[in-house]
Design an enzyme around this catalytic site. Structure first.
Site, PDB file in Angstrom:
ATOM      1  N   GLY A  45       0.799  -1.215   0.000  1.00 58.46           N
ATOM      2  CA  GLY A  45       0.000   0.000   0.000  1.00 58.46           C
ATOM      3  C   GLY A  45       0.831   1.264   0.000  1.00 58.46           C
ATOM      4  N   SER A  73      -6.765  -9.227  -3.369  1.00 57.89           N
ATOM      5  CA  SER A  73      -7.157  -8.360  -2.247  1.00 57.89           C
ATOM      6  C   SER A  73      -6.234  -7.156  -2.110  1.00 57.89           C
ATOM      7  CB  SER A  73      -7.174  -9.152  -0.935  1.00 57.89           C
ATOM      8  OG  SER A  73      -5.866  -9.557  -0.563  1.00 57.89           O
ATOM      9  N   GLN A  76      -7.166  -3.172  -4.146  1.00 57.80           N
ATOM     10  CA  GLN A  76      -7.990  -2.076  -3.635  1.00 57.80           C
ATOM     11  C   GLN A  76      -7.148  -0.860  -3.264  1.00 57.80           C
ATOM     12  OE1 GLN A  76      -7.481  -2.043  -0.058  1.00 57.80           O
ATOM     13  NE2 GLN A  76      -9.161  -0.854   0.801  1.00 57.80           N
ATOM     14  N   ARG A  77      -5.840  -1.065  -3.068  1.00 59.41           N
ATOM     15  CA  ARG A  77      -4.996   0.035  -2.615  1.00 59.41           C
ATOM     16  C   ARG A  77      -3.585   0.005  -3.217  1.00 59.41           C
ATOM     17  NH1 ARG A  77      -5.407  -4.129   0.282  1.00 59.41           N
ATOM     18  NH2 ARG A  77      -3.659  -5.092   1.351  1.00 59.41           N
ATOM     19  N   LYS A  90       5.792  -9.695  -6.037  1.00 56.24           N
ATOM     20  CA  LYS A  90       5.603  -8.250  -6.119  1.00 56.24           C
ATOM     21  C   LYS A  90       6.823  -7.525  -6.677  1.00 56.24           C
ATOM     22  CE  LYS A  90       1.997  -7.659  -2.633  1.00 56.24           C
ATOM     23  NZ  LYS A  90       1.624  -7.062  -1.325  1.00 56.24           N
ATOM     24  N   ASN A 135       4.511  -4.144  10.079  1.00 58.35           N
ATOM     25  CA  ASN A 135       4.574  -4.899  11.333  1.00 58.35           C
ATOM     26  C   ASN A 135       5.717  -4.375  12.189  1.00 58.35           C
ATOM     27  OD1 ASN A 135       7.085  -6.889  10.990  1.00 58.35           O
ATOM     28  ND2 ASN A 135       6.026  -6.765   9.017  1.00 58.35           N
ATOM     29  N   CYS A 197      -3.291  -4.207   9.054  1.00 54.82           N
ATOM     30  CA  CYS A 197      -4.259  -3.754   8.066  1.00 54.82           C
ATOM     31  C   CYS A 197      -5.065  -4.925   7.518  1.00 54.82           C
ATOM     32  CB  CYS A 197      -3.545  -3.030   6.925  1.00 54.82           C
ATOM     33  SG  CYS A 197      -2.914  -1.402   7.397  1.00 54.82           S
ATOM     34  N   CYS A 343      -9.736 -17.812  11.435  1.00 53.81           N
ATOM     35  CA  CYS A 343     -10.066 -16.427  11.101  1.00 53.81           C
ATOM     36  C   CYS A 343      -9.627 -16.205   9.656  1.00 53.81           C
ATOM     37  CB  CYS A 343      -9.395 -15.456  12.068  1.00 53.81           C
ATOM     38  SG  CYS A 343      -7.582 -15.523  12.052  1.00 53.81           S
TER      39      CYS A 343
END
Length: 386
Positions: A45, A73, A76-77, A90, A135, A197, A343
């Protein structure tokens, strides 16, 4: 950092014309950009706008450190990437995009996690570091490496609607040194207190705003124009559009460069941040093992500790008990048979297990390794990722 013999082709002069015609910037500042070596740690981001604007501005040598791959995901940013790069490392996708943006800059990529073993070797060849990590262990690692190597550290962070920017370890023209990250945060917060985030979310435009400010501070430090955020701490609230700038000072008890330094080499930052527990390890189950249980009809209870809106996006049939309510709903959880708790990534479910074990004596709980995203990657790729 600066080499007065730096020259430009006609094409470069045309490209950077809007910089060069600024009286307070001019050709000399553009030469400093071309001569500079800037390392950007993290291409997500924050790293996306930082890398785009540094490359566009003409920073001659840009390094990128990241070990992640592009996920849908991210889009978005993380405006550095597109759908065609999903699944690509990346650093590879970033290098290709930046070279297409400005063929006059050199991009070096490090497809690796920054650690105490490699940080000094990677950072030592650069003039300025921009920390776009998310982090605490890596932030302290970057800070300490920059202080030990006498490099300025351009710091930024984002969470939900808020952002922060600062310039750490800045060397002023008079020889004095500005404060560093440990002067602002002497100790990390307790593990789990501040969500990432990935767990807490972030407004997509916020990293664009904060990352652009971070790139601005890199350019100011490299060229010497203006006054960098050294000894200052800038905060921005996107909801109220309010910003504040605080003054920070060096602490005498800073273990790196205070009155009595105790840290002279890089340490174990996972341990420093309390992420290496000496408690009984949490039992884990892999996504493939869980799927095998499901296929074979194994008896177990599946608990999902995410939030209701996440459950609506995608679920794998677990009982929804959000983390904040886990203690109040302990009586709904079987104490005798196998119980799998999950989760999104595995962090919140681990906290739930710790709480249930410590408060209620559970001994039959399994954490789904990698969370529901790991389950989707390894078992059910047709499900929606977020």
């Amino acid at each position: 950092m600066y080499n007065s013999n730096i020259t430009f082709s006609k094409e470069e002069l045309a490209r950077y014309d809007r910089h060069i015609i600024i009286p307070e910037f001019g050709l000399e500042a553009q030469k400093k950009l071309k001569a500079a070596r800037v390392l950007v740690i993290g291409s997500g981001g924050l790293g996306s706008p930082v890398l785009l604007y540094l490359a566009a501005a003409g920073v001659g040598n840009v390094g990128i450190v990241d070990f992640d791959i592009v996920d849908d995901s991210n889009l978005q940013r993380q405006v550095l990437f597109g759908v065609d790069e999903i699944g690509t490392p990346k650093v590879i996708a970033a290098k290709k995009r930046l070279e297409a943006l400005n063929p006059y800059v050199k991009i070096q990529s490090f497809n690796t996690q920054l650690t105490s073993k490699n940080a000094l070797d990677i950072i030592k060849d650069y003039d300025v570091v921009a920390d776009g990590t998310d982090n605490f262990p890596t932030r302290y690692l970057v800070n300490d490496a920059c202080v030990l190597l006498h490099k300025p550290n351009i710091y930024a962070s984002i969470f939900q609607f808020e952002g922060q920017v600062a310039v750490f370890n800045y060397h002023f023209p008079d020889g004095s040194i500005g404060p560093n990250y440990r002067d602002l945060y002497p100790t990390p917060p307790p593990p789990g207190l501040v969500p990432s985030c990935a767990e807490g979310g972030v407004l997509g435009v916020l990293p664009g705003i904060i990352g652009s400010l971070q790139a601005l501070e890199v350019i100011k430090v490299v060229t010497g124009i203006g006054n960098p955020l050294a000894g200052k701490f800038f905060t921005f609230d996107a909801l109220t559009f309010e910003s504040r700038t605080f003054t920070i000072k060096r602490r005498e008890d800073n273990p790196l460069n205070g009155k009595n330094p105790t840290i002279r080499s890089l340490i174990d930052y996972e341990q420093f941040c309390g992420l290496k527990s000496i408690e009984k390890p949490i039992q884990e189950i892999t996504a493939k093992d869980l799927y095998e249980w499901q296929v074979k009809g194994e008896k177990f209870q599946l608990i999902d500790v995410r939030e209701p809106h996440e459950y609506e996006i995608v679920n794998i049939g677990g009982e929804l008990i959000p983390l904040a309510t886990i203690a109040d709903n302990a009586d709904r959880i079987n104490k005798n048979g196998k119980v799998v708790i999950h989760c999104k990534l595995g962090g919140r479910s681990a906290k739930a297990i710790r709480e249930l074990e410590e408060k209620f004596g559970f001994e039959n709980l399994y954490n789904l390794k990698g969370g529901i995203l790991g389950y989707i990657d390894q078992v059910k790729p047709e499900l929606t990722k977020y």
